[in-house]
Design a protein around this motif. Structure first.
Motif, PDB file in Angstrom:
ATOM      1  N   PRO A 343       0.820  -1.190  -0.193  1.00  0.00           N
ATOM      2  CA  PRO A 343      -0.170  -0.141   0.040  1.00  0.00           C
ATOM      3  C   PRO A 343       0.869   1.457   0.139  1.00  0.00           C
ATOM      4  N   ARG A 344       1.956   1.353  -0.114  1.00  0.00           N
ATOM      5  CA  ARG A 344       2.892   2.429   0.200  1.00  0.00           C
ATOM      6  C   ARG A 344       2.836   3.235  -1.195  1.00  0.00           C
ATOM      7  N   ASN A 345       2.663   4.512  -0.776  1.00  0.00           N
ATOM      8  CA  ASN A 345       2.424   5.769  -1.579  1.00  0.00           C
ATOM      9  C   ASN A 345       1.356   5.489  -2.727  1.00  0.00           C
ATOM     10  N   THR A 346       0.572   4.751  -2.621  1.00  0.00           N
ATOM     11  CA  THR A 346      -0.478   4.354  -3.735  1.00  0.00           C
ATOM     12  C   THR A 346      -1.332   5.621  -3.652  1.00  0.00           C
ATOM     13  N   SER A 347      -1.466   6.298  -3.029  1.00  0.00           N
ATOM     14  CA  SER A 347      -2.457   7.668  -2.659  1.00  0.00           C
ATOM     15  C   SER A 347      -1.479   8.925  -3.099  1.00  0.00           C
ATOM     16  N   ARG A 348      -0.157   8.658  -3.344  1.00  0.00           N
ATOM     17  CA  ARG A 348       0.781  10.031  -3.625  1.00  0.00           C
ATOM     18  C   ARG A 348       1.518   9.650  -4.759  1.00  0.00           C
ATOM     19  N   ARG A 349       1.190   8.566  -5.517  1.00  0.00           N
ATOM     20  CA  ARG A 349       1.695   8.569  -6.982  1.00  0.00           C
ATOM     21  C   ARG A 349       0.645   8.797  -7.938  1.00  0.00           C
ATOM     22  N   CYS A 350       1.113   9.862  -8.958  1.00  0.00           N
ATOM     23  CA  CYS A 350       0.172  10.285  -9.966  1.00  0.00           C
ATOM     24  C   CYS A 350      -0.004   9.256 -10.843  1.00  0.00           C
ATOM     25  N   GLY A 354       3.309   9.430 -12.924  1.00  0.00           N
ATOM     26  CA  GLY A 354       4.131   8.555 -12.003  1.00  0.00           C
ATOM     27  C   GLY A 354       4.902   9.429 -11.103  1.00  0.00           C
ATOM     28  N   HIS A 355       4.677  10.502 -11.029  1.00  0.00           N
ATOM     29  CA  HIS A 355       5.580  11.549 -10.016  1.00  0.00           C
ATOM     30  C   HIS A 355       4.798  11.072  -8.468  1.00  0.00           C
ATOM     31  N   THR A 356       5.721  10.765  -7.643  1.00  0.00           N
ATOM     32  CA  THR A 356       5.300  10.573  -6.156  1.00  0.00           C
ATOM     33  C   THR A 356       5.920  11.582  -5.448  1.00  0.00           C
ATOM     34  N   ALA A 357       5.084  12.341  -4.506  1.00  0.00           N
ATOM     35  CA  ALA A 357       5.245  13.191  -3.582  1.00  0.00           C
ATOM     36  C   ALA A 357       4.256  13.434  -2.641  1.00  0.00           C
ATOM     37  N   LYS A 358       4.600  13.801  -1.369  1.00  0.00           N
ATOM     38  CA  LYS A 358       3.689  14.068  -0.387  1.00  0.00           C
ATOM     39  C   LYS A 358       2.687  15.034  -0.538  1.00  0.00           C
ATOM     40  N   GLU A 359       3.447  16.012  -1.333  1.00  0.00           N
ATOM     41  CA  GLU A 359       2.511  17.352  -1.736  1.00  0.00           C
ATOM     42  C   GLU A 359       1.482  17.049  -2.875  1.00  0.00           C
ATOM     43  N   PHE A 367      -6.523  15.003  -4.972  1.00  0.00           N
ATOM     44  CA  PHE A 367      -5.053  14.594  -5.381  1.00  0.00           C
ATOM     45  C   PHE A 367      -4.819  15.513  -6.665  1.00  0.00           C
ATOM     46  N   HIS A 368      -3.623  16.524  -6.393  1.00  0.00           N
ATOM     47  CA  HIS A 368      -3.337  17.256  -7.402  1.00  0.00           C
ATOM     48  C   HIS A 368      -1.901  17.289  -7.513  1.00  0.00           C
ATOM     49  N   CYS A 369      -1.459  16.426  -8.759  1.00  0.00           N
ATOM     50  CA  CYS A 369       0.028  16.141  -9.099  1.00  0.00           C
ATOM     51  C   CYS A 369       0.895  17.464  -9.286  1.00  0.00           C
ATOM     52  N   GLN A 370       1.900  17.438  -8.512  1.00  0.00           N
ATOM     53  CA  GLN A 370       2.579  18.883  -8.919  1.00  0.00           C
ATOM     54  C   GLN A 370       3.608  18.932  -9.926  1.00  0.00           C
ATOM     55  N   ALA A 371       3.576  17.597 -10.870  1.00  0.00           N
ATOM     56  CA  ALA A 371       4.247  17.738 -11.911  1.00  0.00           C
ATOM     57  C   ALA A 371       3.540  17.821 -13.128  1.00  0.00           C
ATOM     58  N   CYS A 372       2.432  17.181 -13.134  1.00  0.00           N
ATOM     59  CA  CYS A 372       1.405  17.352 -14.602  1.00  0.00           C
ATOM     60  C   CYS A 372       0.275  18.146 -14.260  1.00  0.00           C
ATOM     61  N   GLY A 373      -0.084  18.400 -13.077  1.00  0.00           N
ATOM     62  CA  GLY A 373      -1.371  19.013 -12.754  1.00  0.00           C
ATOM     63  C   GLY A 373      -2.521  18.201 -12.649  1.00  0.00           C
ATOM     64  N   HIS A 374      -2.341  16.829 -12.989  1.00  0.00           N
ATOM     65  CA  HIS A 374      -3.520  16.037 -12.582  1.00  0.00           C
ATOM     66  C   HIS A 374      -4.299  15.932 -11.511  1.00  0.00           C
ATOM     67  N   GLN A 375      -5.672  16.245 -11.682  1.00  0.00           N
ATOM     68  CA  GLN A 375      -6.597  16.450 -10.350  1.00  0.00           C
ATOM     69  C   GLN A 375      -7.714  15.114 -10.499  1.00  0.00           C
ATOM     70  N   GLY A 382      -5.569   6.153  -5.508  1.00  0.00           N
ATOM     71  CA  GLY A 382      -5.155   5.262  -4.783  1.00  0.00           C
ATOM     72  C   GLY A 382      -5.555   3.885  -5.389  1.00  0.00           C
ATOM     73  N   ALA A 383      -6.953   3.721  -5.854  1.00  0.00           N
ATOM     74  CA  ALA A 383      -7.361   2.514  -6.344  1.00  0.00           C
ATOM     75  C   ALA A 383      -6.678   2.334  -7.723  1.00  0.00           C
ATOM     76  N   LEU A 384      -6.536   3.082  -8.381  1.00  0.00           N
ATOM     77  CA  LEU A 384      -5.901   3.030  -9.886  1.00  0.00           C
ATOM     78  C   LEU A 384      -4.584   2.432  -9.754  1.00  0.00           C
ATOM     79  N   ASN A 385      -3.528   2.864  -8.537  1.00  0.00           N
ATOM     80  CA  ASN A 385      -2.301   2.472  -8.346  1.00  0.00           C
ATOM     81  C   ASN A 385      -2.419   1.047  -7.809  1.00  0.00           C
ATOM     82  N   VAL A 386      -3.243   0.875  -7.070  1.00  0.00           N
ATOM     83  CA  VAL A 386      -3.481  -0.609  -6.484  1.00  0.00           C
ATOM     84  C   VAL A 386      -3.911  -1.737  -7.613  1.00  0.00           C
ATOM     85  N   LEU A 387      -4.701  -1.158  -8.468  1.00  0.00           N
ATOM     86  CA  LEU A 387      -4.886  -2.161  -9.645  1.00  0.00           C
ATOM     87  C   LEU A 387      -3.915  -2.630 -10.402  1.00  0.00           C
TER      88      LEU A 387
END
Length: 399
Positions: A343-350, A354-359, A367-375, A382-387
């Motif tokens: 489960p690590r970083n599943t809700s922090r990874r775009c 694929g950018h992973t950050a606490k911010e 969820f707002h990716c600081q690299a590509c702006g995906h919201q 988290g469910a997408l990354n788990v899948l």
């Protein structure tokens, strides 16, 4: 495969009294066997008493006490002794593993609620009146007890247990049956993210609300426990208060089980592959360690224990562990595949770059990716990354 069935019993007044006496005598046998083991080991010789030795004494015990121990099934008494032997085996296993040992304890009359019969037909008989209009189960020393059989039993009955829950009696069967036909393939895969705000979010953007059964019943439970605390020990009023508290807890447990069964069934019927987080629920519910104050010896700094206690209650109320166990059992019966992933970083990874950050997760839901702006919703991410992790793990497994 082995499947369990649980049915409500409807004993007569005399049968109810006989069932209570059966529990009482099995409890006495359990405690007596435990006392024998303790005394033997405390002796200077440090003798170890095992199940085989205690089982061999049953014949003499039954002959010495025919009105109590001699009334009941020999096999059920052996099962009670095996139960004690398993408790000691678990005790020694925990010692070897370095865990908290937890020495087997004596059981009070109110804490011994189950008697097992290892084989149908030996001291018990399921469907003992097959030609009658009502299903009955026969227990040695009790008689033919009516059963509220709300669904058919498939396969050959192997074991029978009688269980007391408050003022109600249940019979629990295990039946051996052929592996059921798998459900038709749907071609759908899904990842789920378990939470508290929502019970779960899936990779398709759908949510299952959290019913919070424990929180809804908290006020009634608090009032009932307050009433219990004011009752005199041993009084009739206290016994009634104890039953009220137990009844409220049983209702919450049944509501939680019902919700878990229905949610798991929906997932199994709709999807061929289900990925979920491999949560260490026991670790998540641990209380925070105390923080000693370096300037004031013997005193402690705030460690957030009060807020963590509230989070722990919410996690326990959600019942993730029960839900995952039910999901795995239903998936196995239906021929579906369930995969647990890290489960690590599943809700922090775009999920886009694929950018992973606490911010990337500024709030609980956003969820707002600081690299590509995906919201998106953080639980859906988290469910997408788990899948994705589950599909990768499935492909990596050897055939």
């Amino acid at each position: 495969m082995i499947r369990a069935y649980k049915f409500l019993l409807r004993p007569t007044v005399r049968q109810d009294q006989a069932l209570r006496e059966m529990l009482r005598d099995h409890c006495s046998l359990y405690n007596g066997a435990l006392q024998e083991r303790r005394d033997a080991y405390r002796h200077v010789s440090k003798t170890t008493v095992r199940y085989g030795q205690q089982s061999a004494q049953l014949k003499d015990i039954r002959a010495f006490d025919p009105e109590c121990q001699g009334r009941w099934s020999f096999s059920s008494q052996q099962a009670t002794l095996r139960r004690l032997d398993k408790a000691f085996a678990a005790f020694f296993r925990r010692i070897k593993a370095g865990d908290k040992p937890g020495y087997p304890r004596f059981r009070g009359a109110g804490r011994f609620d189950t008697v097992d019969f290892p084989k149908d037909g030996d001291g018990c008989r399921w469907d003992s009146t097959p030609n009658g209009p009502v299903t009955r189960v026969r227990f040695q020393g009790v008689g033919h007890v009516k059963v509220h059989q709300h669904r058919p039993v498939t396969g050959r009955v192997k074991t029978v247990s009688v269980k007391r829950e408050g003022k109600r009696w249940y019979v629990v069967l295990t039946a051996e049956q052929a592996q059921p036909e798998p459900l038709a393939a749907t071609g759908s895969v899904v990842g789920i993210d378990l939470g508290i705000a929502n019970f779960l979010a899936d990779s398709n953007g759908e949510f299952v609300p959290n019913p919070r059964h424990g929180r809804k019943a908290a006020a009634k439970l608090a009032a009932a426990q307050q009433t219990l605390s004011r009752c005199k020990r041993g009084s009739k009023r206290r016994r009634k208060a104890v039953e009220t508290v137990a009844r409220l807890h049983r209702k919450v447990r049944r509501q939680r089980l019902d919700h878990a069964h229905k949610t798991a069934l929906g997932l199994v019927q709709q999807h061929d592959f289900i990925a979920h987080e491999d949560l260490k629920i026991r670790n998540m519910c641990r209380a925070p360690a105390p923080k000693p104050d370096p300037d004031k010896p013997g005193e402690f700094l705030p460690n957030g224990a009060a807020s963590k206690a509230g989070l722990n209650r919410s996690i326990t109320d959600a019942g993730w562990g029960v839900f995952l166990a039910i999901l795995n059992a239903k998936a196995e019966s239906a021929g579906r595949e369930v995969m647990a992933v890290d489960p690590r970083n599943t809700s922090r990874r775009c999920p886009e770059c694929g950018h992973t950050a606490k911010e990337n997760r500024p709030t609980q839901e956003k969820f707002h990716c600081q690299a590509c702006g995906h919201q998106a919703h953080a639980d859906t991410v988290g469910a997408l990354n788990v899948l994705r992790a589950g599909l990768v793990r499935r492909e990596a497994q050897p055939a």
